[in-house]
Design a protein around this motif. Structure first.
Motif, PDB file in Angstrom:
ATOM      1  N   SER A 178     -71.186  23.090  29.844  1.00 34.49           N
ATOM      2  CA  SER A 178     -71.598  21.699  29.475  1.00 34.49           C
ATOM      3  C   SER A 178     -70.382  20.803  29.045  1.00 34.49           C
ATOM      4  O   SER A 178     -70.570  19.992  29.482  1.00 34.49           O
ATOM      5  N   LEU A 179     -69.482  21.633  28.297  1.00 33.16           N
ATOM      6  CA  LEU A 179     -68.441  20.465  28.046  1.00 33.16           C
ATOM      7  C   LEU A 179     -67.501  20.477  29.012  1.00 33.16           C
ATOM      8  O   LEU A 179     -67.049  18.994  29.481  1.00 33.16           O
ATOM      9  N   PHE A 180     -66.992  21.191  29.332  1.00 36.02           N
ATOM     10  CA  PHE A 180     -66.193  21.048  31.259  1.00 36.02           C
ATOM     11  C   PHE A 180     -67.082  19.764  32.114  1.00 36.02           C
ATOM     12  O   PHE A 180     -66.058  18.996  32.280  1.00 36.02           O
ATOM     13  N   LYS A 181     -68.065  19.842  32.501  1.00 38.89           N
ATOM     14  CA  LYS A 181     -68.627  18.930  33.286  1.00 38.89           C
ATOM     15  C   LYS A 181     -68.943  17.842  32.963  1.00 38.89           C
ATOM     16  O   LYS A 181     -69.132  17.449  33.607  1.00 38.89           O
ATOM     17  N   SER A 237     -72.599  14.918  47.680  1.00 39.20           N
ATOM     18  CA  SER A 237     -71.446  15.274  46.356  1.00 39.20           C
ATOM     19  C   SER A 237     -70.030  14.931  47.058  1.00 39.20           C
ATOM     20  O   SER A 237     -69.692  15.413  48.163  1.00 39.20           O
ATOM     21  N   ASN A 238     -69.677  14.102  45.819  1.00 36.82           N
ATOM     22  CA  ASN A 238     -68.216  13.389  46.160  1.00 36.82           C
ATOM     23  C   ASN A 238     -67.225  14.758  46.212  1.00 36.82           C
ATOM     24  O   ASN A 238     -66.718  14.344  47.099  1.00 36.82           O
ATOM     25  N   ARG A 239     -67.538  15.666  45.050  1.00 33.67           N
ATOM     26  CA  ARG A 239     -66.845  16.810  45.161  1.00 33.67           C
ATOM     27  C   ARG A 239     -67.374  17.475  45.742  1.00 33.67           C
ATOM     28  O   ARG A 239     -65.039  18.060  47.106  1.00 33.67           O
ATOM     29  N   HIS A 240     -67.978  17.574  47.117  1.00 32.40           N
ATOM     30  CA  HIS A 240     -67.356  18.786  48.016  1.00 32.40           C
ATOM     31  C   HIS A 240     -67.652  18.092  49.512  1.00 32.40           C
ATOM     32  O   HIS A 240     -67.912  18.478  50.574  1.00 32.40           O
ATOM     33  N   GLY A 241     -68.354  16.416  49.315  1.00 35.63           N
ATOM     34  CA  GLY A 241     -67.734  15.366  50.308  1.00 35.63           C
ATOM     35  C   GLY A 241     -68.814  15.962  51.353  1.00 35.63           C
ATOM     36  O   GLY A 241     -68.960  15.677  52.567  1.00 35.63           O
ATOM     37  N   GLY A 242     -70.068  15.645  50.867  1.00 30.26           N
ATOM     38  CA  GLY A 242     -71.593  15.855  51.568  1.00 30.26           C
ATOM     39  C   GLY A 242     -72.482  16.112  50.860  1.00 30.26           C
ATOM     40  O   GLY A 242     -72.803  16.264  49.668  1.00 30.26           O
ATOM     41  N   ARG A 243     -73.734  16.116  51.982  1.00 33.45           N
ATOM     42  CA  ARG A 243     -75.051  16.533  51.063  1.00 33.45           C
ATOM     43  C   ARG A 243     -74.766  18.142  50.595  1.00 33.45           C
ATOM     44  O   ARG A 243     -74.752  19.097  51.816  1.00 33.45           O
ATOM     45  N   VAL A 244     -75.343  18.854  49.166  1.00 35.77           N
ATOM     46  CA  VAL A 244     -75.658  20.333  49.123  1.00 35.77           C
ATOM     47  C   VAL A 244     -76.689  20.308  48.637  1.00 35.77           C
ATOM     48  O   VAL A 244     -77.229  19.341  47.337  1.00 35.77           O
ATOM     49  N   LEU A 245     -76.759  21.443  48.826  1.00 40.09           N
ATOM     50  CA  LEU A 245     -78.121  22.399  47.881  1.00 40.09           C
ATOM     51  C   LEU A 245     -77.996  21.958  45.526  1.00 40.09           C
ATOM     52  O   LEU A 245     -76.830  21.701  45.667  1.00 40.09           O
ATOM     53  N   TRP A 246     -78.417  21.646  45.152  1.00 39.74           N
ATOM     54  CA  TRP A 246     -78.535  20.712  44.014  1.00 39.74           C
ATOM     55  C   TRP A 246     -77.947  21.509  42.896  1.00 39.74           C
ATOM     56  O   TRP A 246     -77.177  21.308  41.950  1.00 39.74           O
ATOM     57  N   THR A 281     -75.880  23.717  43.755  1.00 37.40           N
ATOM     58  CA  THR A 281     -74.529  23.683  43.309  1.00 37.40           C
ATOM     59  C   THR A 281     -73.507  21.700  43.354  1.00 37.40           C
ATOM     60  O   THR A 281     -72.680  21.770  42.617  1.00 37.40           O
ATOM     61  N   ALA A 282     -74.672  20.984  43.929  1.00 39.03           N
ATOM     62  CA  ALA A 282     -74.586  19.717  43.018  1.00 39.03           C
ATOM     63  C   ALA A 282     -74.160  18.862  41.706  1.00 39.03           C
ATOM     64  O   ALA A 282     -73.398  19.094  40.832  1.00 39.03           O
ATOM     65  N   TYR A 283     -75.416  20.074  40.512  1.00 37.25           N
ATOM     66  CA  TYR A 283     -75.150  20.303  39.552  1.00 37.25           C
ATOM     67  C   TYR A 283     -74.556  21.077  38.647  1.00 37.25           C
ATOM     68  O   TYR A 283     -74.385  21.233  37.726  1.00 37.25           O
ATOM     69  N   TYR A 289     -74.648  24.503  38.814  1.00 39.06           N
ATOM     70  CA  TYR A 289     -75.309  24.833  38.684  1.00 39.06           C
ATOM     71  C   TYR A 289     -73.889  26.786  38.733  1.00 39.06           C
ATOM     72  O   TYR A 289     -74.778  27.933  38.093  1.00 39.06           O
ATOM     73  N   LEU A 290     -73.557  26.562  40.005  1.00 40.25           N
ATOM     74  CA  LEU A 290     -73.034  28.070  40.475  1.00 40.25           C
ATOM     75  C   LEU A 290     -72.018  27.882  39.336  1.00 40.25           C
ATOM     76  O   LEU A 290     -70.972  29.271  39.031  1.00 40.25           O
ATOM     77  N   LEU A 291     -71.424  27.107  38.981  1.00 41.83           N
ATOM     78  CA  LEU A 291     -70.312  26.668  38.109  1.00 41.83           C
ATOM     79  C   LEU A 291     -70.409  27.775  37.337  1.00 41.83           C
ATOM     80  O   LEU A 291     -70.008  28.518  36.334  1.00 41.83           O
ATOM     81  N   GLN A 292     -71.909  27.059  36.403  1.00 42.66           N
ATOM     82  CA  GLN A 292     -72.299  27.739  35.159  1.00 42.66           C
ATOM     83  C   GLN A 292     -72.505  29.669  34.972  1.00 42.66           C
ATOM     84  O   GLN A 292     -71.915  30.729  34.966  1.00 42.66           O
ATOM     85  N   MET A 293     -72.788  29.530  36.838  1.00 48.13           N
ATOM     86  CA  MET A 293     -73.205  31.758  36.629  1.00 48.13           C
ATOM     87  C   MET A 293     -72.100  31.756  37.194  1.00 48.13           C
ATOM     88  O   MET A 293     -72.574  33.039  36.458  1.00 48.13           O
ATOM     89  N   SER A 294     -71.221  31.552  37.769  1.00 48.86           N
ATOM     90  CA  SER A 294     -69.978  31.937  37.610  1.00 48.86           C
ATOM     91  C   SER A 294     -69.125  32.406  36.257  1.00 48.86           C
ATOM     92  O   SER A 294     -68.550  33.329  36.176  1.00 48.86           O
ATOM     93  N   ILE A 295     -68.787  31.656  35.184  1.00 48.54           N
ATOM     94  CA  ILE A 295     -68.509  31.871  33.799  1.00 48.54           C
ATOM     95  C   ILE A 295     -68.972  33.118  33.509  1.00 48.54           C
ATOM     96  O   ILE A 295     -68.432  33.581  32.232  1.00 48.54           O
ATOM     97  N   TYR A 296     -70.499  32.321  33.616  1.00 50.02           N
ATOM     98  CA  TYR A 296     -71.484  33.469  33.325  1.00 50.02           C
ATOM     99  C   TYR A 296     -71.106  35.012  33.072  1.00 50.02           C
ATOM    100  O   TYR A 296     -71.073  35.607  32.735  1.00 50.02           O
TER     101      TYR A 296
END
Length: 283
Positions: free
Chosen positions: A34-37, A167-176, A178-180, A182-189
């Motif tokens: 959450s702090l990183f985001k 998503s500007n980061r992903h350069g297009g429309r992505v599933l929520w 990914t956009a929010y 949550y994939l990043l969160q689960m990878s860290i966990y």
């Protein structure tokens, strides 16, 4: 030039508990998803919050709804404790439960009636995990951790499990998810758990929809190593700057989009039409 040892590693690491996990004091020695985001959204606003000068969240209802559902599926005791803490925030002026929380009760009922959810939601709830990743200490809190079977679950409430978001980061429309982030969160966990227990863990997101007829979708992330690697690379590329900002080596930048920036922008900082168009496209 970045210092060899990040600032957060030069302070004693406090013992994390459910009572102090979300305290600002534990955000200084520990990085979190959450702090990183938050840093990725606005460096200046995040540093203001860390220093006790941030803005309070004027719309805390989504967080309250999420915690209402989470506490209910954790235990009756946890739910009653959260109700006491929330107090009048969940009530209308007439003292009745607000519509958002009546809907949340439907979500809770739907989860409790789901055979797979009841099978999966076993193990330790709200489990705190820490570890060293990418050169600094991290903390995380796992919704449901099954150490014996090497899996963990995160419960998400969402307007629509099929929602696609630009998503500007992903350069297009992505599933929520990914956009929010949550994939990043689960990878860290996943990294923190495997480091702590010395074994492989599979990650799952259980998504329940905010509707009068809530649906439940379980998202299996056990074969998403490629997507997780993309998230890891994203963190590794931005983390050195965040650590340098925290240590005072470089100043934080304003995003010029959030409420904190609106309160602190200087009117004499002139911009061109091109500048404004670039900002508008980045929003």
């Amino acid at each position: 030039m970045l210092k060899d040892v990040p600032a957060r590693q030069r302070v004693p690491l406090p013992k994390l508990t459910k009572a102090n996990y979300y305290d600002t004091e534990t955000d200084w020695p520990y990085m979190s998803v959450s702090l990183f985001k938050s840093f990725m959204k606005c460096e200046a606003a995040t540093m203001a919050t860390l220093n006790g000068n941030g803005l309070s969240d004027t719309n805390e209802t989504p967080l309250l709804v999420g915690n209402w559902v989470h506490s209910a599926v954790e235990s009756e005791a946890a739910h009653e404790e959260f109700k006491q803490e929330a107090g009048e925030k969940v009530l209308t002026k007439s003292g009745k439960l607000r519509a958002e929380f009546k809907q949340a009760d439907l979500m809770i009922e739907r989860l409790r009636s789901d055979a797979f959810f009841n099978w999966a939601w076993q193990g330790e709830h709200e489990s705190i995990v820490t570890g060293e990743l990418f050169g600094t200490e991290w903390k995380g809190k796992i919704d449901c951790l099954d150490v014996e079977n090497g899996r963990f679950f995160d419960l998400k409430t969402t307007a629509d499990p099929l929602k696609m978001i630009w998503s500007n980061r992903h350069g297009g429309r992505v599933l929520w998810v990914t956009a929010y982030g949550y994939l990043l969160q689960m990878s860290i966990y996943k990294h923190l758990l495997e480091q702590t227990y010395g074994k492989h863990f599979d990650a799952y997101i259980i998504a329940v929809s905010k509707s009068n007829h809530p649906s439940v979708r379980t998202i299996d992330l056990s074969r998403e190593e490629g997507r997780f690697q993309i998230e890891d690379d994203y963190v590794k590329s931005h983390l050195p700057r965040i650590l340098a900002i925290e240590s005072g080596e470089i100043p934080p930048l304003m995003c010029n989009h959030c409420d904190w920036c609106a309160d602190h922008q200087l009117g004499e900082n002139t911009v061109t039409i091109d500048d404004l168009e670039i900002e508008a496209n980045e929003r």
